[in-house]
Design an enzyme around this catalytic site. Structure first.
Site, PDB file in Angstrom:
ATOM      1  N   ASN A 189       0.829  -1.225   0.000  1.00 41.39           N
ATOM      2  CA  ASN A 189       0.000   0.000   0.000  1.00 41.39           C
ATOM      3  C   ASN A 189       0.856   1.265   0.000  1.00 41.39           C
ATOM      4  O   ASN A 189       0.441   2.281  -0.530  1.00 41.39           O
ATOM      5  CB  ASN A 189      -1.052   0.091   1.117  1.00 41.39           C
ATOM      6  CG  ASN A 189      -0.869  -0.885   2.212  1.00 41.39           C
ATOM      7  OD1 ASN A 189       0.232  -1.354   2.427  1.00 41.39           O
ATOM      8  ND2 ASN A 189      -1.942  -1.195   2.911  1.00 41.39           N
ATOM      9  N   CYS A 190       2.068   1.155   0.554  1.00 40.80           N
ATOM     10  CA  CYS A 190       2.937   2.340   0.576  1.00 40.80           C
ATOM     11  C   CYS A 190       3.354   2.736  -0.843  1.00 40.80           C
ATOM     12  O   CYS A 190       3.760   3.874  -1.071  1.00 40.80           O
ATOM     13  CB  CYS A 190       4.176   2.069   1.425  1.00 40.80           C
ATOM     14  SG  CYS A 190       3.743   1.456   3.062  1.00 40.80           S
ATOM     15  N   THR A 218      -5.681  -9.357  22.638  1.00 39.32           N
ATOM     16  CA  THR A 218      -6.794  -8.467  22.984  1.00 39.32           C
ATOM     17  C   THR A 218      -7.380  -8.860  24.343  1.00 39.32           C
ATOM     18  O   THR A 218      -6.854  -9.746  25.019  1.00 39.32           O
ATOM     19  CB  THR A 218      -7.918  -8.559  21.927  1.00 39.32           C
ATOM     20  OG1 THR A 218      -8.510  -9.865  22.038  1.00 39.32           O
ATOM     21  CG2 THR A 218      -7.384  -8.353  20.518  1.00 39.32           C
ATOM     22  N   ASN A 251      -8.170 -15.565  23.227  1.00 38.75           N
ATOM     23  CA  ASN A 251      -8.014 -16.315  21.967  1.00 38.75           C
ATOM     24  C   ASN A 251      -7.902 -15.407  20.741  1.00 38.75           C
ATOM     25  O   ASN A 251      -7.836 -15.895  19.618  1.00 38.75           O
ATOM     26  CB  ASN A 251      -9.203 -17.269  21.770  1.00 38.75           C
ATOM     27  CG  ASN A 251      -9.290 -18.271  22.904  1.00 38.75           C
ATOM     28  OD1 ASN A 251      -8.304 -18.916  23.232  1.00 38.75           O
ATOM     29  ND2 ASN A 251     -10.451 -18.352  23.542  1.00 38.75           N
ATOM     30  N   ASP A 307      -2.763  -1.211  12.113  1.00 41.27           N
ATOM     31  CA  ASP A 307      -3.429   0.087  12.263  1.00 41.27           C
ATOM     32  C   ASP A 307      -4.634   0.043  13.188  1.00 41.27           C
ATOM     33  O   ASP A 307      -5.113   1.076  13.647  1.00 41.27           O
ATOM     34  CB  ASP A 307      -3.929   0.571  10.890  1.00 41.27           C
ATOM     35  CG  ASP A 307      -2.792   0.947   9.955  1.00 41.27           C
ATOM     36  OD1 ASP A 307      -1.627   0.870  10.371  1.00 41.27           O
ATOM     37  OD2 ASP A 307      -3.086   1.315   8.799  1.00 41.27           O
ATOM     38  N   LYS A 325      32.323  16.160  12.098  1.00 47.82           N
ATOM     39  CA  LYS A 325      31.276  16.324  13.106  1.00 47.82           C
ATOM     40  C   LYS A 325      29.965  16.244  12.343  1.00 47.82           C
ATOM     41  O   LYS A 325      29.510  17.235  11.752  1.00 47.82           O
ATOM     42  CB  LYS A 325      31.393  17.674  13.804  1.00 47.82           C
ATOM     43  CG  LYS A 325      32.426  17.731  14.899  1.00 47.82           C
ATOM     44  CD  LYS A 325      32.351  19.096  15.568  1.00 47.82           C
ATOM     45  CE  LYS A 325      33.631  19.429  16.281  1.00 47.82           C
ATOM     46  NZ  LYS A 325      33.785  20.880  16.486  1.00 47.82           N
TER      47      LYS A 325
END
Ligand SMILES: Cc1cc2nc3c(=O)[nH]c(=O)nc-3n(C[C@H](O)[C@H](O)[C@H](O)COP(=O)(O)OP(=O)(O)OC[C@H]3O[C@@H](n4cnc5c(N)ncnc54)[C@H](O)[C@@H]3O)c2cc1C
Length: 559
Positions: free
Chosen positions: A45-46, A278, A282, A288, A440
């Site tokens: 999807n990206c 969750t 189970n 997302d 640096k």
């Protein structure tokens, strides 16, 4: 009937596909089946915006793995165009509907994994369902946009929403030679960034011909007589468009979870533990759709990004296979490329810290070249580093520039993951040759500046207090630079003359010092401090002032 444990996965893209493949590598004995209502699984999807932009011309390259690959390589059964419509937790079954035929059936699970992603937000406003108004979530969406552009010979587009996906769509529509306008409710694009950091991005977009309508929301979309659309903003602006992209954010797709009584958190995602389990032992959930722990602010959040979704899929697979792997939380490391400019960030923003009630932090700004100045082609990186006081723990960084941006942010992101401090950044040993960096490196410089703030060598004044301070504003650039533009009410005493003329300055008043990018201001701050003055550096110098001014002028600091 099979006696092996049956793992069913809802959603076969980032989180779901990762979970399926990892679980098979860990356990040959389980039965794994993936259900996706779309025609494809494991697609990129990206890559969709770049397919719209024809940068990716062949749709097939977006397909990372097919049903056949899953079957042959992993012995995972993939059911595409098969929507999961309900979960019966007590019976441990799901109802699935064949999208093509409309027929339904029930499938039993021992373990269920939810990875249904997030849906683009479609505000309930007139006209958002008109033909020519699109959201981008999957391959068919992108295909429809491509056809619409080609069939209608589209020349104008309005992108509603100036976040990651909106900006990627802007870039790709411009690539298709459309004239593009952005309508964004906030006074800045890229809402995760602090307003002043977004300024170079907004200037870049404007310079590339993108019409920016900021601080103005979508009111409605109308059909134009004779074809085409008009986007009408809350302020009454009317933006004509041959097509409209809605990119105003996504919402966790929690219908299945809500309907089956799984615990949903305050940010609207499914609540999971560190193993992605969750409230039902189970059922796992990843990607997302879940709420995750933000390791910087300590708060729960939703973060719709592919990296976390993939890692969570893996963690869930490990947990299902009996391993004790934990998901460590997120820090929102992200990058977007916009018409040649790179914008990247990791960790918390300043506004995010304030929202989370975290006040013990400091910040530095710097604008170093992406490689040694003496080697041709050095481009500035505008970098902001946030760190906690007094321990120097890195809290976040944001950077914008043409080259070398994501490399610096990735280094800082890694340091954050190891609970690093600004001292670690100052000490970081990074690769260097003139065409790649500097002895640096910008990362070292950011750490050193922050160290200077922490140890009191360089007190920094806050640009946001410029209008109210009683301090003397001292610009230490050369007169020709000063004449070219300076902070209001500043006096000019160049660093090159400071050693001879510092006696002209008051000792009984704070002195806030400004230069071009902060370096000469630092030297002047040190010099004056050692001569008994109350000197403060304005971090990032005049370059940062201009960014603050632009953000303030567009009310960016009200966000
Ligand atoms: C255009 C676009 C560009 C992006 N670019 C980037 C990027 O550059 N970098 C980045 O980090 N992230 C990017 N992302 C975000 C990233 O793609 C997501 O964070 C990630 O894919 C989430 O994975 P997921 O498994 O949670 O959901 P998804 O990958 O969205 O997969 C969910 C799948 O579940 C299916 N599904 C949903 N409900 C059901 C149901 N009831 N039954 C059956 N199937 C169902 C959906 O059809 C979908 O195929 C982008 C997203 C988009 C849309």
């Amino acid at each position: 009937m099979s006696t092996s444990r049956r793992v069913l996965i809802v959603g076969g893209v980032a989180g779901g596909a990762s979970c399926a493949a990892r679980l098979r590598r860990l356990d040959e004995s389980v039965e794994i089946a993936v259900f996706d209502r779309g025609p494809y699984v494991s697609f990129a999807n990206c890559g969709l915006p770049y397919y719209v932009g024809n940068v990716i011309a062949d749709e097939r390259t977006l397909l990372v793995a097919s049903r056949e690959t899953f079957r042959e390589r992993f012995n995972v059964e993939v059911h595409t165009e098969t929507e999961v419509t309900a979960i019966d937790r007590s019976a441990r079954t799901i109802s699935v509907r064949d999208v093509r035929t409309g027929t339904s059936r029930v499938e039993h699970y021992d373990v269920l994994v939810l990875s249904p992603g997030a849906a683009p937000i479609r505000p309930p406003l007139p006209g958002v369902d008109l033909p020519g108004v699109f959201a981008v979530r999957n391959i068919p969406d992108s295909r429809r946009i491509r056809s619409w552009i080609a069939d209608r010979r589209a020349t104008t587009a309005v992108v509603v929403g100036g976040g990651f996906i909106g900006l990627e769509m802007v870039e790709n529509l411009i690539h298709r030679e459309l004239s593009v306008a952005i309508l964004e409710k906030l006074p800045q694009v890229m809402p995760p960034l602090d307003p002043e950091v977004a300024v170079p991005l907004m200037e870049h977009l404007a310079a590339k011909g993108v019409h920016l309508h900021l601080g103005d929301g979508l009111a409605r979309i109308e059909q134009r007589d004779g074809g085409g659309l008009v986007v009408v903003s809350e302020s009454g602006a009317r933006l004509p468009a041959d097509l409209v992209i809605l990119a105003i954010g996504v919402r966790p797709e929690t219908t299945l979870a809500t309907d089956s009584g799984l615990q949903i958190g305050p940010r609207g995602g499914i609540v999971v533990d560190a193993q992605m389990r969750t409230s039902d032992p189970n059922i796992w959930a990843v990607g997302d759709v879940v709420e995750v722990h933000d390791v910087l602010t300590g708060q729960e959040t939703v973060l719709p990004l592919a990296g976390p979704a993939n890692r969570q899929g893996r963690v869930a697979a490990e947990a299902i296979a009996g391993r004790k792997t934990n998901f460590r939380g997120v820090q929102a490391t992200a990058v977007v490329g916009v018409l040649g400019l790179t914008v990247a960030s990791t960790g918390a923003s300043e506004k995010g810290l304030r929202r989370a009630g975290i006040a013990n932090f400091e910040k530095v700004y710097l604008h170093p070249g992406h490689h040694a100045a003496y080697y041709p082609g050095a481009r500035p990186i505008h970098l902001k580093l946030l760190f906690s006081v007094p321990d120097g723990r890195i809290l976040g960084a944001q950077a914008v520039g043409l080259e070398g941006v994501e490399k610096r942010i990735d280094v800082i992101a890694t340091a954050i993951q190891f609970n690093g401090t600004v001292h670690d950044l100052a000490e970081a040993e990074l690769c260097y040759a003139p065409q790649f960096g500097a002895a640096k490196d910008p990362v070292n410089l950011a750490g050193m500046l922050a160290e200077n703030v922490l140890n009191g060598d360089m007190p920094v004044a806050d640009w946001l207090e410029m209008d109210t301070t009683g301090a003397l504003l001292l610009d230490v650039r050369e007169p020709d630079e000063f004449v070219g533009g300076h902070v209001p009410n500043a006096i000019n005493l160049p660093l090159s003359q400071l050693r001879h003329r510092y006696g002209e300055l008051p000792k009984d008043r704070d002195i806030w010092i400004c230069c071009g990018v902060g370096q000469r201001g630092y030297y002047a701050t040190r010099f004056l401090a050692q001569h008994g003055y109350r000197s403060w550096n304005l971090s990032g110098g005049y370059a940062t002032y201009l960014a603050f001014k632009a953000a303030k002028d567009s009310s960016g600091f009200r966000t």
